[in-house]
Write a protein that holds these residues in place. Structure first.
Motif, PDB file in Angstrom:
ATOM      1  N   CYS A 111      -6.043   6.565   0.643  1.00  0.00           N
ATOM      2  CA  CYS A 111      -6.021   8.014   0.397  1.00  0.00           C
ATOM      3  C   CYS A 111      -4.681   8.499  -0.169  1.00  0.00           C
ATOM      4  O   CYS A 111      -4.547   9.666  -0.508  1.00  0.00           O
ATOM      5  CB  CYS A 111      -6.363   8.784   1.675  1.00  0.00           C
ATOM      6  N   CYS A 120      -0.526   5.304   2.079  1.00  0.00           N
ATOM      7  CA  CYS A 120      -1.794   4.627   2.329  1.00  0.00           C
ATOM      8  C   CYS A 120      -2.396   4.174   0.996  1.00  0.00           C
ATOM      9  O   CYS A 120      -2.399   4.919   0.025  1.00  0.00           O
ATOM     10  CB  CYS A 120      -2.736   5.609   3.032  1.00  0.00           C
ATOM     11  N   CYS A 169      -6.862   9.028   6.903  1.00  0.00           N
ATOM     12  CA  CYS A 169      -8.221   8.546   6.586  1.00  0.00           C
ATOM     13  C   CYS A 169      -8.693   7.428   7.510  1.00  0.00           C
ATOM     14  O   CYS A 169      -9.852   7.052   7.470  1.00  0.00           O
ATOM     15  CB  CYS A 169      -8.297   8.085   5.133  1.00  0.00           C
TER      16      CYS A 169
HETATM   17 ZN    ZN Z   1      -5.256   6.911   4.306  1.00  0.00          ZN
END
Ligand code: ZN
Length: 86
Positions: free
Chosen positions: A56, A53, A31
């Motif tokens: 995301c 992450c 992302c």
């Molecule tokens: Zn991400």
């Protein structure tokens, strides 16, 4: 499984990279979110350490210990900006 933050693996990151890494800037390859490793989500319950992450939830790093060696997969990162060592 409850997520921890990147500070939970500060000691392991120091061992792997040879320096303080929690403030290193990581960019998610999925992302594009960018931030310090300390802000990533860390899961310790599996056979290895999974770092996701925080935006995301894609896997950005995996650390697995195999026969006294640590195998590192950074394939989910598009960039890892390390602090300069002196
Ligand atoms: Zn991400």
């Amino acid at each position: 499984m409850e997520a921890l933050d990147g500070n939970a693996i500060g000691g392991m990151l120091y061992h792997v990279f040879g320096g303080e890494m929690t403030m290193a800037q990581a960019e998610c390859g999925c992302c594009g979110a960018r931030g310090p490793l300390a802000e990533c989500e860390v899961y310790l319950g599996g056979p290895g350490v999974v770092v996701r992450c925080r935006v995301c939830y894609e896997i950005v790093m995996v650390f697995v210990e195999v026969r006294e060696m640590i195998c590192v997969d950074l394939g989910g990162l598009s960039e890892l900006e390390l602090p300069a060592w002196r």
